[in-house]
Design a protein around this motif. Structure first.
Motif, PDB file in Angstrom:
ATOM      1  N   ARG A   5       0.849  -1.191   0.000  1.00  0.00           N
ATOM      2  CA  ARG A   5       0.000   0.000   0.000  1.00  0.00           C
ATOM      3  C   ARG A   5       0.882   1.238   0.000  1.00  0.00           C
ATOM      4  N   LEU A   6       0.646   2.124  -0.975  1.00  0.00           N
ATOM      5  CA  LEU A   6       1.471   3.314  -1.134  1.00  0.00           C
ATOM      6  C   LEU A   6       0.598   4.523  -1.456  1.00  0.00           C
ATOM      7  N   PRO A   7       1.093   5.733  -1.159  1.00  0.00           N
ATOM      8  CA  PRO A   7       0.419   6.939  -1.648  1.00  0.00           C
ATOM      9  C   PRO A   7       0.349   6.906  -3.166  1.00  0.00           C
ATOM     10  N   ARG A  31       0.359  18.007  -1.213  1.00  0.00           N
ATOM     11  CA  ARG A  31       1.209  18.544  -0.139  1.00  0.00           C
ATOM     12  C   ARG A  31       1.137  17.622   1.079  1.00  0.00           C
ATOM     13  N   ALA A  32      -0.097  17.186   1.407  1.00  0.00           N
ATOM     14  CA  ALA A  32      -0.273  16.265   2.535  1.00  0.00           C
ATOM     15  C   ALA A  32       0.499  14.975   2.294  1.00  0.00           C
ATOM     16  N   MET A  33       0.503  14.506   1.062  1.00  0.00           N
ATOM     17  CA  MET A  33       1.260  13.300   0.724  1.00  0.00           C
ATOM     18  C   MET A  33       2.749  13.507   0.978  1.00  0.00           C
ATOM     19  N   MET A  34       3.273  14.657   0.536  1.00  0.00           N
ATOM     20  CA  MET A  34       4.697  14.910   0.709  1.00  0.00           C
ATOM     21  C   MET A  34       5.064  15.090   2.177  1.00  0.00           C
ATOM     22  N   ARG A  35       4.167  15.719   2.949  1.00  0.00           N
ATOM     23  CA  ARG A  35       4.435  15.837   4.382  1.00  0.00           C
ATOM     24  C   ARG A  35       4.501  14.466   5.035  1.00  0.00           C
ATOM     25  N   GLU A  36       3.654  13.565   4.562  1.00  0.00           N
ATOM     26  CA  GLU A  36       3.683  12.194   5.093  1.00  0.00           C
ATOM     27  C   GLU A  36       4.971  11.481   4.680  1.00  0.00           C
ATOM     28  N   LEU A  38       7.803  12.793   4.159  1.00  0.00           N
ATOM     29  CA  LEU A  38       8.933  13.356   4.915  1.00  0.00           C
ATOM     30  C   LEU A  38       9.071  12.727   6.302  1.00  0.00           C
ATOM     31  N   LYS A  39       8.032  12.048   6.761  1.00  0.00           N
ATOM     32  CA  LYS A  39       8.118  11.347   8.043  1.00  0.00           C
ATOM     33  C   LYS A  39       8.947  10.073   7.936  1.00  0.00           C
ATOM     34  N   THR A  40       9.173   9.613   6.706  1.00  0.00           N
ATOM     35  CA  THR A  40       9.976   8.403   6.491  1.00  0.00           C
ATOM     36  C   THR A  40      11.434   8.709   6.800  1.00  0.00           C
ATOM     37  N   PRO A  41      12.114   7.873   7.577  1.00  0.00           N
ATOM     38  CA  PRO A  41      13.537   8.115   7.862  1.00  0.00           C
ATOM     39  C   PRO A  41      14.348   8.251   6.583  1.00  0.00           C
ATOM     40  N   GLU A  42      15.348   9.119   6.589  1.00  0.00           N
ATOM     41  CA  GLU A  42      16.126   9.412   5.394  1.00  0.00           C
ATOM     42  C   GLU A  42      16.798   8.182   4.807  1.00  0.00           C
ATOM     43  N   GLU A  43      17.138   7.216   5.657  1.00  0.00           N
ATOM     44  CA  GLU A  43      17.823   6.026   5.158  1.00  0.00           C
ATOM     45  C   GLU A  43      16.873   5.043   4.488  1.00  0.00           C
ATOM     46  N   GLU A  44      15.573   5.286   4.560  1.00  0.00           N
ATOM     47  CA  GLU A  44      14.586   4.421   3.923  1.00  0.00           C
ATOM     48  C   GLU A  44      14.016   5.100   2.682  1.00  0.00           C
ATOM     49  N   PRO A  45      13.604   4.318   1.675  1.00  0.00           N
ATOM     50  CA  PRO A  45      13.028   4.921   0.463  1.00  0.00           C
ATOM     51  C   PRO A  45      11.684   5.582   0.753  1.00  0.00           C
ATOM     52  N   ARG A  46      11.482   6.752   0.170  1.00  0.00           N
ATOM     53  CA  ARG A  46      10.209   7.459   0.294  1.00  0.00           C
ATOM     54  C   ARG A  46       9.399   7.120  -0.953  1.00  0.00           C
ATOM     55  N   ARG A  47       8.621   6.059  -0.853  1.00  0.00           N
ATOM     56  CA  ARG A  47       7.976   5.498  -2.037  1.00  0.00           C
ATOM     57  C   ARG A  47       6.542   5.964  -2.186  1.00  0.00           C
ATOM     58  N   PHE A  48       6.159   6.200  -3.424  1.00  0.00           N
ATOM     59  CA  PHE A  48       4.772   6.447  -3.784  1.00  0.00           C
ATOM     60  C   PHE A  48       4.566   5.874  -5.175  1.00  0.00           C
ATOM     61  N   SER A 127     -10.158   7.488   1.614  1.00  0.00           N
ATOM     62  CA  SER A 127     -10.662   7.859   2.937  1.00  0.00           C
ATOM     63  C   SER A 127      -9.769   8.857   3.660  1.00  0.00           C
ATOM     64  N   GLY A 128      -8.540   9.044   3.204  1.00  0.00           N
ATOM     65  CA  GLY A 128      -7.618   9.951   3.872  1.00  0.00           C
ATOM     66  C   GLY A 128      -7.475  11.276   3.154  1.00  0.00           C
ATOM     67  N   PRO A 129      -6.492  12.077   3.523  1.00  0.00           N
ATOM     68  CA  PRO A 129      -6.291  13.377   2.873  1.00  0.00           C
ATOM     69  C   PRO A 129      -5.744  13.277   1.455  1.00  0.00           C
ATOM     70  N   PHE A 130      -5.193  12.118   1.095  1.00  0.00           N
ATOM     71  CA  PHE A 130      -4.712  11.876  -0.262  1.00  0.00           C
ATOM     72  C   PHE A 130      -4.997  10.428  -0.624  1.00  0.00           C
ATOM     73  N   LEU A 131      -4.973  10.134  -1.908  1.00  0.00           N
ATOM     74  CA  LEU A 131      -5.255   8.773  -2.363  1.00  0.00           C
ATOM     75  C   LEU A 131      -4.121   7.832  -1.970  1.00  0.00           C
ATOM     76  N   THR A 132      -4.500   6.638  -1.567  1.00  0.00           N
ATOM     77  CA  THR A 132      -3.531   5.556  -1.410  1.00  0.00           C
ATOM     78  C   THR A 132      -4.024   4.383  -2.249  1.00  0.00           C
ATOM     79  N   ALA A 133      -3.117   3.479  -2.570  1.00  0.00           N
ATOM     80  CA  ALA A 133      -3.490   2.359  -3.427  1.00  0.00           C
ATOM     81  C   ALA A 133      -2.841   1.075  -2.948  1.00  0.00           C
ATOM     82  N   GLU A 134      -3.552  -0.003  -3.132  1.00  0.00           N
ATOM     83  CA  GLU A 134      -2.983  -1.335  -2.955  1.00  0.00           C
ATOM     84  C   GLU A 134      -2.462  -1.764  -4.320  1.00  0.00           C
ATOM     85  N   LEU A 135      -1.203  -2.156  -4.369  1.00  0.00           N
ATOM     86  CA  LEU A 135      -0.551  -2.462  -5.642  1.00  0.00           C
ATOM     87  C   LEU A 135       0.160  -3.800  -5.582  1.00  0.00           C
ATOM     88  N   GLU A 136       0.181  -4.441  -6.726  1.00  0.00           N
ATOM     89  CA  GLU A 136       0.942  -5.683  -6.902  1.00  0.00           C
ATOM     90  C   GLU A 136       2.154  -5.354  -7.768  1.00  0.00           C
TER      91      GLU A 136
END
Length: 246
Positions: A5-7, A31-36, A38-48, A127-136
């Motif tokens: 599940r990703l933004p 913007r809400a997506m990007m703020r979220e 940015l909560k990901t630790p820098e050493e981890e990928p910020r995936r969407f 349901s949230g402030p931005f779309l998220t998706a379940e992906l294969e």
């Protein structure tokens, strides 16, 4: 089937693995997506995930700063995509890794991301402030004769570049700038060719590298023939994708 599940960031263009995607993010949902992210630790990928829009608007109608400001702007994560957003998007997209997410003083964001792997859209959550998706996530199979096909596509692509360079009276990147790994070749050529979104989407969804390369070889020969007969055909930069309005 393993899913993630990703933004979700819908665009009016197709992102391919290995290609760089610059984004200018100004709508509140993104913007809400990007703020979220940015909560990901820098050493981890910020995936969407990036998906091409089949039917809808990349920017919500009457968004601030756009035509039609007298109208009440559409708001929320599904603005511009209808009641069932999954129907507005193509079924296969690309996971992106945001290497740079820089917030400006006005709250907008400058983002530089890179496509990593193809993914099939399973469901969309609004349901949230931005779309998220379940992906294969989709593996990339080589297919039969992908190596020789890649060589043929590179030769055809160089001819395509030369024809475009002649039309523009300037030179483009040399063959030394091009890779030789079949899957990389297939994605680079798919991104670089001047094709409409449905055709690029077809290339992204190809069942394997060899199938994509075969399709590209036909397209390159056809496009080169057209350019040969229409030398004044306009062209845009081949190695650089457009910055999204969002």
């Amino acid at each position: 089937m393993t899913t993630v599940r990703l933004p979700l960031f819908p665009l009016n263009s197709v992102l391919f693995p290995g290609l760089v995607l610059p984004l200018n993010v100004f709508e509140e949902r993104y913007r809400a997506m990007m703020r979220e992210l940015l909560k990901t630790p820098e050493e981890e990928p910020r995936r969407f995930a990036v998906v091409a829009i089949r039917d809808g608007h990349e920017v919500a109608p009457s968004a601030p700063g756009l035509p039609g400001q007298a109208a009440e702007p559409e708001r929320g994560p599904t603005a511009g995509f209808g009641e069932d957003p999954v129907k507005a998007f193509h079924a296969v997209g690309c996971v992106a890794d945001a290497a740079t997410v820089r917030e400006r003083a006005d709250g907008t964001f400058e983002v530089l991301a890179t496509g990593t792997t193809r993914a099939r859209l399973v469901s969309v959550d609004a349901s949230g402030p931005f779309l998220t998706a379940e992906l294969e996530e989709l593996p990339e199979a080589a297919g039969d004769e992908s190596g020789p096909l890649a060589e043929g596509v590179l030769r055809a692509f160089r001819q395509y570049q030369k024809r475009l360079a002649g039309a523009r009276e300037r030179s483009l990147s040399s063959g030394a700038d091009l890779p030789d790994e079949p899957s990389v070749v297939s994605y680079l050529v798919a991104a670089a060719m001047m094709l409409d979104t449905p055709t690029k989407q077809r290339l992204l969804q190809a069942p394997d590298t060899a199938s994509r390369l075969r399709d590209e070889l036909k397209l390159l020969r056809a496009e080169t023939s057209i350019i040969r007969n229409l030398p004044s055909l306009p062209a845009s930069e081949l190695t650089r994708g457009p910055t999204s309005l969002n």
